[in-house]
Design a protein around this motif. Structure first.
Motif, PDB file in Angstrom:
ATOM      1  N   LYS A 309      53.681  47.346  38.256  1.00 15.95           N
ATOM      2  CA  LYS A 309      54.712  48.104  37.527  1.00 15.95           C
ATOM      3  C   LYS A 309      54.335  48.334  36.066  1.00 15.95           C
ATOM      4  CE  LYS A 309      58.882  46.518  39.901  1.00 15.95           C
ATOM      5  NZ  LYS A 309      60.010  45.603  39.615  1.00 15.95           N
ATOM      6  N   SER A 310      53.621  47.384  35.479  1.00 14.90           N
ATOM      7  CA  SER A 310      53.292  47.508  34.061  1.00 14.90           C
ATOM      8  C   SER A 310      52.300  48.637  33.799  1.00 14.90           C
ATOM      9  CB  SER A 310      52.680  46.201  33.560  1.00 14.90           C
ATOM     10  OG  SER A 310      51.419  46.000  34.175  1.00 14.90           O
ATOM     11  N   GLY A 311      51.528  48.980  34.813  1.00 13.91           N
ATOM     12  CA  GLY A 311      50.505  50.008  34.629  1.00 13.91           C
ATOM     13  C   GLY A 311      49.280  49.536  33.858  1.00 13.91           C
ATOM     14  N   VAL A 312      49.228  48.251  33.505  1.00 11.65           N
ATOM     15  CA  VAL A 312      48.085  47.786  32.701  1.00 11.65           C
ATOM     16  C   VAL A 312      47.224  46.742  33.428  1.00 11.65           C
ATOM     17  CG1 VAL A 312      49.299  48.228  30.529  1.00 11.65           C
ATOM     18  CG2 VAL A 312      49.380  45.924  31.512  1.00 11.65           C
ATOM     19  N   VAL A 313      47.594  46.407  34.671  1.00 11.13           N
ATOM     20  CA  VAL A 313      46.865  45.318  35.333  1.00 11.13           C
ATOM     21  C   VAL A 313      45.418  45.718  35.645  1.00 11.13           C
ATOM     22  CG1 VAL A 313      46.735  44.009  37.510  1.00 11.13           C
ATOM     23  CG2 VAL A 313      48.836  44.005  36.193  1.00 11.13           C
ATOM     24  N   ASP A 314      44.548  44.777  35.422  1.00  8.57           N
ATOM     25  CA  ASP A 314      43.113  44.967  35.599  1.00  8.57           C
ATOM     26  C   ASP A 314      42.796  45.552  36.996  1.00  8.57           C
ATOM     27  OD1 ASP A 314      40.490  43.738  34.125  1.00  8.57           O
ATOM     28  OD2 ASP A 314      40.247  43.769  36.316  1.00  8.57           O
ATOM     29  N   GLY A 315      41.924  46.531  37.019  1.00  7.64           N
ATOM     30  CA  GLY A 315      41.593  47.217  38.275  1.00  7.64           C
ATOM     31  C   GLY A 315      40.832  46.359  39.275  1.00  7.64           C
ATOM     32  N   SER A 316      40.414  45.153  38.849  1.00  7.42           N
ATOM     33  CA  SER A 316      39.663  44.292  39.774  1.00  7.42           C
ATOM     34  C   SER A 316      40.565  43.577  40.773  1.00  7.42           C
ATOM     35  CB  SER A 316      38.880  43.240  38.984  1.00  7.42           C
ATOM     36  OG  SER A 316      39.787  42.297  38.409  1.00  7.42           O
ATOM     37  N   VAL A 317      41.884  43.624  40.530  1.00  6.60           N
ATOM     38  CA  VAL A 317      42.769  42.897  41.457  1.00  6.60           C
ATOM     39  C   VAL A 317      42.865  43.652  42.779  1.00  6.60           C
ATOM     40  CG1 VAL A 317      44.171  41.989  39.546  1.00  6.60           C
ATOM     41  CG2 VAL A 317      44.982  44.011  40.808  1.00  6.60           C
ATOM     42  N   THR A 318      43.239  42.911  43.809  1.00  3.10           N
ATOM     43  CA  THR A 318      43.609  43.538  45.083  1.00  3.10           C
ATOM     44  C   THR A 318      45.118  43.479  45.151  1.00  3.10           C
ATOM     45  OG1 THR A 318      41.588  42.834  46.166  1.00  3.10           O
ATOM     46  CG2 THR A 318      43.464  43.323  47.606  1.00  3.10           C
ATOM     47  N   VAL A 319      45.748  44.601  45.490  1.00  6.49           N
ATOM     48  CA  VAL A 319      47.205  44.587  45.561  1.00  6.49           C
ATOM     49  C   VAL A 319      47.642  44.393  47.002  1.00  6.49           C
ATOM     50  CG1 VAL A 319      47.462  47.119  45.732  1.00  6.49           C
ATOM     51  CG2 VAL A 319      49.349  45.725  44.868  1.00  6.49           C
ATOM     52  N   GLN A 320      48.613  43.483  47.175  1.00 10.94           N
ATOM     53  CA  GLN A 320      49.204  43.295  48.495  1.00 10.94           C
ATOM     54  C   GLN A 320      50.558  43.985  48.478  1.00 10.94           C
ATOM     55  OE1 GLN A 320      49.436  39.251  49.949  1.00 10.94           O
ATOM     56  NE2 GLN A 320      49.940  39.966  52.018  1.00 10.94           N
TER      57      GLN A 320
END
Ligand code: ACM
Ligand code: ZN
Length: 469
Positions: A309-320
């Motif tokens: 939601k923040s739009g700033v989370v590092d692109g290396s994460v995997t989203v579930q």
């Protein structure tokens, strides 16, 4: 002609004519790098069984297929590899604890249908179940709740327990022998009441927080303005990393209300200092601190979709993805991110069959129409939350066969899937579950009639409302 009854349905089967007796003594297995890591070719004919696998793991998968072929089977050549890289189940051992022995049964079942991830939900509002030697109070104080009040499931008396490092390692090793990776979840900054009970100074108000006795979304979350919060989180993570060798660690991030952060001078100060425009961005900042910590240890994070939601989370994460009306997970995947699909409406196996019939789980296509590149959806995961489940028998009743339907989606190309045939094959596969010690829901409960579905849905929500009042 007799057909083979295998779950998940292999992707290419060639019937060679005639039948053969499977003799495990006459089995030849070879690893070849001409195949992909999880790809195998299995031939069963008069000459015996030959397996060619892209790795030992692929040979293991071929053997799972072989086990389901039975003692006498048609002569076949099976050429097989998975549709998705991540094929998981999630077990919540916070709301109710499941023993190492019972968890091993789930792992055996998962391995038999070629699942390769066990996501272990170990911390939440109702208990902290990881023993951390660097921060022993987290489990010693945070693992016990005074009672349990989950709607219809009320249990008086203290309820508690945690897993020691040795017990968690035992699960990791048991999984590794079956080519399953354990991804532990340490859910932060929300769902942290149990941790806050042990460390009240990490709440924004600095006041006593109870280990919660009922289901809910609670306003006391970890204070993101207090440096000590990250010290504690990093210490606990350091212990987690020593126990769990997985590349990915789940750091939660779901359902984190911002009421406390809005009122907290420390959180507001952090926002000012870091130039963060709102509390959602503060969660993004907090997540990124943890992601950076994991990076220094050579690890990566999985997060629930709210973390985007923040739009700033590092692109290396995997989203579930579990509930994401705005489809931020799809945007993330289309921007080059990795996504796991655990859509609550189709894959949450704690929901009654009346709400989530087996065929609804089975027929769900985990690749959203708006996904540009299918490979950004790395896979599927079937969670089971345990507020309403306090016995292994009940857990198995809810999980099976739906978790195996998700396993088939994870393995078998959409074009090869067939719900009626899956249900037929599941009857044969049940023998394997029985040997493991798992009793699935009986077929008459899998797909209730519309009338049953409506009444069960109403009674489920009545229970939910009771529990939230
Ligand atoms: C979730 O169901 N809160 C991930
Ligand atoms: Zn704060």
């Amino acid at each position: 002609m007799k057909r083979i009854d295998v779950i998940p349905m292999p992707n290419k089967i060639t019937y060679l004519g005639g039948e053969t007796k499977i003799n495990p003594e006459k089995l030849a297995a070879t690893v070849s790098d001409s195949l992909e890591q999880e790809e195998y070719v299995l031939t069963a004919d008069k000459n015996g069984v030959q397996i060619l696998g892209g790795s030992e793991k692929a040979v293991f998968y071929a053997k799972q297929t072989l086990l389901q072929l039975g003692e006498v089977c048609p002569c076949v050549k099976i050429e097989d590899k998975p549709a998705f890289a991540h094929r998981g189940f999630m077990l919540d051992t916070v709301r109710h604890i499941f023993s190492v022995e019972d968890t091993k049964k789930l792992i055996d079942a998962a391995a038999s249908v070629k699942m390769n991830v066990m996501h272990w939900h170990l911390t939440d509002d109702q208990g902290f179940r990881i023993y951390s030697s660097r921060r022993p109070d987290a489990a010693l104080k945070g693992s016990v709740r005074k009672s349990s009040d989950f709607g219809r499931l009320k249990e008086s008396g203290e309820y508690g327990g945690y897993f020691t490092a040795d017990e968690m390692k035992e699960i990791v090793d048991y999984c590794a022998e079956r080519y399953i990776t354990v991804i532990p979840e340490f859910d932060i900054p929300g769902h942290s009441s149990a941790l806050l009970h042990a460390f009240p100074q990490l709440s924004c108000k600095g006041e006593e927080v109870e280990v919660k006795t009922s289901q809910g979304i609670y306003e006391d979350i970890l204070c993101a303005g207090n440096d000590e919060t990250l010290d504690v989180v990093f210490d606990i993570l350091s212990d987690i990393l020593e126990i769990f060798p997985s590349e990915y660690i789940h750091i939660g991030g779901d359902e984190a209300p911002k009421a406390r952060w809005k009122e907290c001078p420390h959180c507001q100060e952090r926002m000012k200092k870091e130039g963060l425009k709102d509390e959602e961005t503060l969660q993004g900042w907090f997540t990124n601190q943890v992601v950076e910590f994991l990076k220094t240890k050579g690890r990566k994070a999985v997060v629930w979709n709210e973390s985007l939601k923040s739009g700033v989370v590092d692109g290396s994460v995997t989203v579930q993805m579990w509930m994401d009306k705005k489809k931020l997970s799809v945007d993330f995947a289309n921007d080059g991110g990795r996504m796991i699909n655990s859509d609550f409406f189709h894959y949450y196996c704690d929901y009654p069959y009346g709400m989530t019939p087996l065929i609804k789980t089975y027929n769900y296509n985990p690749v959203d129409k708006k996904i540009k590149d299918k490979s950004s959806v790395i896979g599927v995961e079937a969670p089971i939350w345990t507020e309403y489940i306090n016995s292994f028998e009940h857990l198995c009743h809810m999980f099976f066969p739906r978790v195996t339907a998700v396993a088939e989606t994870g393995w078998t190309y959409e074009t090869n899937k067939n719900a009626a045939d899956f249900q037929r094959r599941f009857m044969a596969y049940s023998d394997i579950l029985k040997k493991i010690g798992i009793i699935p829901a009986p077929p008459e409960e899998w797909n209730p009639s519309l009338f049953d579905r409506l009444t069960k849905t109403v009674s489920f929500f009545t229970g939910v409302m009771k529990r939230n009042n």
